[in-house]
Design a protein around this motif. Structure first.
Motif: not given
Length: 166
Positions: A75-83, A92-95, A138-140, A145-147
């Motif tokens: 799988v390939t999670p998306s990456v976001s910078c949060t700071s 963020i893993l959709d799957k 952070l979410q599950d 959670d949604a993601v």
């Protein structure tokens, strides 16, 4: 292989839940096991991926998502910078393949972090390339959670003790 790992992972977590009454103890055990895997897995990753040295935390986060997750979990999670400082990221893993055979957590195990092994793997691998990090869920999706979101906070580059001068 990924398939064998996913099939046996649920049995591992179930056994830990039998061995430990408290979810926090199971979470700690999964993190510790993951850390040991990450420490060993980094050599395989570096040899098989032929990646070059990352020059920034953002490159490192992208490498974890686009190469390591794809290589080991498919799988390939998306990456976001949060700071604003550029040292905190979310994967963020959709799957999440580790939960392919899990529908939900039992009510009595509400604080169980079922996939906490992943946090330990990431933390252990990063430490072996001299990057100290705090890695947490952070979410599950298993908790409604949604993601599924894994947070990585890069703490500081650790000094290579072999090259340290006294």
């Amino acid at each position: 292989s990924r398939e064998l790992f996913v099939l046996t992972y649920g049995a591992l977590v179930a056994q830990l839940c039998k061995d430990y009454e408290k979810d926090e103890d199971v979470n700690t055990c999964l993190d510790r096991m993951g850390y040991g895997i990450g420490v060993r897995l980094i050599e395989d990753f570096l040899a098989r991926s032929a990646v070059k040295k990352c020059r920034s935390y953002s490159e490192t986060a992208e490498m974890i998502a686009q190469v390591a997750f794809k290589m080991y979990l498919g799988v390939t999670p998306s990456v976001s910078c949060t700071s604003a400082a550029g040292d905190e990221f979310s994967l963020i893993l959709d799957k999440n393949p580790l939960v392919d055979f899990v529908e939900e957590l039992p009510a009595e195990r509400a604080s169980l972090c079922y996939c906490n092994l992943l946090c330990g793997v990431i933390r252990g691998a990063l430490e072996m390339v001299h990057l100290a990090a705090e890695v947490t869920f952070l979410q599950d999706k298993l908790k409604g959670d949604a993601v599924t979101e894994i947070g990585i906070i890069f703490l500081k580059k650790t000094e290579d003790k072999k090259h340290k001068r006294n």
